[in-house]
Design a protein around this motif. Structure first.
Motif: not given
Length: 692
Positions: A247-254, A285-293, A271-280
Motif C-alpha cells: 500500500g505504501l509502495l503504491d502511494t509513493v509511486t503515485n 505520517h512521513q511515507k517512509y519505508f522501514p529498514v529491517i534485518d 526501538l524500545q517503542i513497539p515496532a508497530e508504532v515506529l512503522i505506523t
C-alpha cells in the motif's frame, strides 16, 4: 490507422486519485468509441501526480458506415381513412430529412408502424474527436472535486494544459479557457519547460528524457530499485533490507514522477517503542519505508523517496531525520507516559467514550463483551474461559491512551503492549490485539482461541445493537461496517470449526442491551437474514456452486459449519447423473405435498406394489438417517438417498397420489412428506434441478 494521444496536465493530484482516474479514462473512451463506431487496436493509460494520459493504438481514421432503422408513428396515426399521410407521418419524415414516400411499413408486436431505413456514411474520426475528448474530460469523477478560480466545472485539481495528438495532427478543442495543443511539460523541478510532442509513439520517451516516468508499473519498479539501492549503501550491513508495504509502495509511486531514494537513521532508543508504532509513524505520517534485518526486526533506519534529484544528500538526509525524530519523540513520550497507568485503571475512563448515542458508552460495551465472551467460552472453549474474559475486560482500555489518540490504527496493538507491560498473561495480551482480526476480507484471522472468542463477542455485540435500534446497512451506507463484521464472524466460526447456534447467541446479545433495543424474534430474523446474505455472497466469491449454497442455506443456516458441510456434500453428489433425476423428483414431491405436515404412514393402506416398494426404501433410509445425520455424514446419506430414484419414478408412474379415498390420499401424502423431510435434512435439492 493512427495513434491517438490525450494528456490532461494538472496541479499535483492526490496519490489515491491516479489509478481510478486512469481506469475511467480507458472505460470512458472504450464506451464512447463503441457508440461512435470507432475501431481501435488497444488502449494504454499513464498517470503521474501532474498528468493523466490515454494512448489509443491504431484508431481508425473514419467511422464505420452503418445501417440505421428508425421507427415512426403507427400506421393508424400516419394515414387517414383515405390512405393519405397525416401530419404525424409528414412531421416524422421531415424531421429525418426525407419524404413520406421513402418510408416503409413494418410489422411489430404492437401493430404496423412507419419505419425509415437508411445507410449512414461514417465521418472522419478527426471531426468527432474534439467533442469525444471534451466529454471524457468533463465526465471524469474523483473522490473529491472542486471548482477552481472562475471555472464552472469541477476537477480534482486545476487543469494546466491539454495535449492531443492524432497521428501528426493536433485535435483542437477548448475547455475552461485552455486550448489543446501539441505541448506537454516535463518534471516540475528538473525540466519545467514546455516541449513539443510529435506523435503518441514519442510520448513516453520524451517524458523520460525530462525526468518523468509516465508508466505506473515502471515507476513502481524504479521506486523499488531506488529504496533497495539506498539501503545497500547506508552502512547497515549485508542483512539489511527494506520492509516493503504494498500500500505504501503504491502511494509513493503515485506521489513522484521520478523517484530518488535517501536512507536515514534514527536513535536506537526509539526501538524500545513497539515496532508497530515506529512503522505506523514512518508509513502514515512521513511515507517512509522501514529498514529491517534478515529476521524481520526493525533497524534504526528508514528510506525516504524524493521527487527530485538530491545534490547535497547529507543535507536532505538530515532534513528527513529531523522531521522523523520529532514524530518519534512524541511517540516515545506517549509510550512512556501511557505505561504509568495500568490498563485495568483505564476502564472507568471508557465511560467518557460513546460507542453509539443510543447504545451507551464503551464501558457499557465492554461489560457486554465480557458476558458474551463468558457465554461463548463456556460453550466452545472452556479451558480458556478465564483468560478470554480478562482479555474481554481490557480489550478497549487502550482507547483512552495517548498513543491510540495519536495513532488510532494502533488500537489493540497498544493494548497488547501495555497489557504485557502490566504483567498480564501472554494469552491475554495477545488476545487484546487479535480480537480486532481480521481487519478486512482476506486478512489474517486470530491465531488463538482467546482472541477469536473476544473478537466474536465484540462483533456480535455491535451487530445486535445496531440492528436492535434500526441502524441497518443500506445500499450506500454502512457506518458501523456491519457487512465487514458479519464476514469476520463467519470466517472465525469456520476457521475454528465452532458449532455455534447463531440465533440463540443473538437473542442473548440483544437481551444484554435491555430496553435500549428491540430484542424480539423479528430483529433476530432480520440479523440472520443479513448474515446469511453475507455468507451466500462469500461462498459465491470463493467459487462454490451457487445452487448448492442456496439448497443448503435455505433449509438451515443457524450453524455455519454444518451448513458448509452440507454444501460440500451437495456439490460432490451433484456430479452423479442420477442426482439430477432425484432433484427433479423431489421438486415434484414438493409441488404435490405443499404444506402437508403429517408423517405417519399406515402400512395397511399401501395397496399398490409401487407404493409398498417406496415405503420399504423410505424405512431403510430413515434408519440410515438416524445413524448418519447425527454424525454429519451428509455425503454418505446422500449416496444412500440415490436409491430413491427408481422407486420414486415407479410410484409416480403407477400410483394416483390424489386418490378419491381420503385416508388413502393422506397416507400417500404422508409417505411423500416423510421422504421430503429426509431430503430437507441436508438441503432443498429442488433448487438444484436443471442446474447441472
Amino acid at each position: 490507422m493512427k495513434d491517438l494521444l490525450f494528456e490532461i496536465g494538472t496541479e499535483e493530484l492526490p496519490a489515491g486519485f491516479l489509478v481510478p482516474a486512469m481506469e475511467q479514462l480507458a472505460s470512458l473512451f472504450r464506451t464512447k468509441a463503441e457508440k461512435l463506431k470507432l475501431v481501435f487496436a488497444g488502449l494504454r493509460t499513464y498517470g503521474t501526480p501532474r498528468r493523466l494520459a490515454l494512448v489509443v493504438e491504431q484508431l481508425t481514421e473514419r467511422q464505420e458506415d452503418s445501417r440505421e432503422e428508425l421507427l415512426g408513428p403507427s400506421k393508424q396515426a400516419a394515414f387517414d381513412d383515405q390512405g393519405k399521410p397525416t401530419r404525424a407521418a409528414e412531421g416524422f419524415a421531415r424531421s429525418k430529412g426525407v419524404t413520406v414516400d421513402q418510408l416503409s411499413l413494418v410489422a411489430t408486436p404492437k401493430g404496423e408502424y412507419l419505419k425509415l431505413v437508411r445507410q449512414v456514411a461514417g465521418v472522419a474520426t478527426e471531426t468527432v474527436l474534439p467533442e469525444l475528448l471534451k466529454e471524457i474530460l468533463v465526465e471524469l469523477s474523483f473522490a473529491k472535486s472542486m471548482k477552481w478560480g472562475s471555472n464552472q466545472l469541477t476537477f480534482a485539481r486545476p487543469i494546466q494544459w491539454l495535449l492531443t495528438r492524432f497521428g501528426d495532427d493536433t485535435v483542437v478543442f477548448e475547455h475552461e479557457g485552455i486550448v489543446s495543443s501539441n505541448l506537454s511539460r516535463g518534471h516540475r523541478f528538473l525540466a519545467p519547460d514546455t516541449f513539443t510532442v510529435a506523435t503518441a509513439a514519442d510520448y513516453e520517451r520524451a517524458l523520460e528524457e525530462r525526468f518523468v516516468i509516465a508508466d505506473v508499473e515502471r515507476r513502481r519498479q524504479r521506486v523499488l530499485d531506488e529504496i533497495k539501492a539506498a539501503v545497500a549503501v547506508a552502512g547497515f550491513g549485508d542483512g539489511a533490507e527494506v520492509a516493503v508495504d504494498q500500500g505504501l509502495l503504491d502511494t509513493v509511486t503515485n506521489l513522484v514522477e521520478c523517484p530518488f531514494g535517501v536512507c536515514g537513521r534514527f536513535a536506537e532508543k526509539f526501538l524500545q517503542i513497539p515496532a508497530e508504532v515506529l512503522i505506523t509513524s514512518m508509513r502514515e505520517h512521513q511515507k517512509y519505508f522501514p529498514v529491517i534485518d534478515r529476521q524481520g526486526s526493525l533497524l534504526p533506519g528508514f528510506v525516504a523517496v524524493n521527487n527530485t534529484r538530491v545534490r547535497q544528500i547529507e543535507v536532505t538526509r538530515t532534513g528527513h531525520e529531523r522531521v522523523l525524530r520529532a514524530r518519534l519523540e512524541d511517540a516515545f513520550f506517549f509510550f512512556e507516559s501511557d505505561k504509568k497507568i495500568r490498563l485495568a485503571e483505564r476502564l472507568e475512563a471508557l465511560s467518557g467514550i460513546i460507542f453509539q448515542a443510543r447504545l451507551g458508552s464503551m464501558r457499557d460495551k465492554v461489560d457486554r463483551i465480557v458476558k458474551l465472551t463468558r457465554l461463548l467460552a463456556d460453550m466452545l472453549e472452556p479451558t480458556v474461559a478465564e483468560d478470554a474474559c480478562r482479555a474481554a475486560l481490557l480489550c478497549k482500555a487502550d482507547l483512552t491512551s495517548n498513543m491510540v489518540g495519536e495513532f488510532p490504527s494502533l488500537q489493540g496493538v497498544m493494548g497488547s503492549a501495555y497489557g504485557a507491560h502490566d504483567g498480564e498473561a501472554d494469552s491475554v495480551a495477545v488476545a487484546i490485539a487479535e480480537h480486532y482480526l481480521p481487519l478486512r476480507a482476506g486478512s489474517p484471522l486470530p491465531t488463538t482461541a482467546t482472541g477469536a472468542l473476544v473478537g466474536l463477542a465484540d462483533r456480535i455485540d455491535t451487530i445486535a445493537g445496531c440492528f436492535g435500534i434500526g441502524q441497518t446497512p443500506t445500499g450506500t451506507t454502512d457506518p458501523f461496517g456491519l457487512r465487514r463484521l458479519a464476514l469476520a464472524v463467519l470466517h472465525i466460526i469456520e476457521h475454528y470449526r465452532y458449532g455455534l447456534p447463531l440465533s440463540d447467541l443473538l437473542y442473548k446479545a440483544l437481551a444484554l442491551y435491555g430496553d435500549k433495543v428491540a430484542g424480539g424474534a423479528a430483529t433476530v430474523e432480520q440479523i440472520m437474514t443479513f448474515i446469511k446474505g453475507r455468507f451466500v455472497n462469500d461462498c459465491a466469491a470463493r467459487g462454490l456452486d451457487a445452487r448448492a449454497v442456496d439448497a443448503a442455506s435455505s433449509v438451515a443456516f443457524d450453524d455455519v459449519n454444518d451448513c458448509l458441510q452440507r454444501i460440500e456434500a451437495l456439490i460432490a453428489i451433484k456430479r452423479q447423473e442420477s442426482f439430477e433425476v432425484l432433484a427433479g423428483s423431489f421438486k415434484r414431491i414438493r409441488n404435490i405435498i405443499k404444506d402437508h405436515q403429517e408423517l405417519e404412514v399406515d402400512r395397511s393402506l399401501l395397496t399398490e406394489p409401487a407404493e409398498q416398494e417406496l415405503y420399504t426404501v423410505y424405512q431403510r433410509l430413515h434408519a440410515a438417517g438416524e445413524q448418519r445425520l447425527p454424525r454429519r455424514d451428509y455425503s454418505g446419506f446422500l449416496e444412500e438417498m440415490l436409491a430413491l430414484k427408481e422407486p420414486v419414478d415407479r410410484f409416480f408412474d403407477d400410483v394416483m397420489v390424489m386418490a378419491e379415498d381420503e385416508a388413502v390420499r393422506n397416507n400417500r401424502l404422508n409417505l411423500l412428506t416423510g421422504i421430503g423431510t429426509l431430503i430437507l435434512a441436508i438441503g432443498d435439492i429442488s433448487r438444484m434441478h436443471g442446474g447441472l
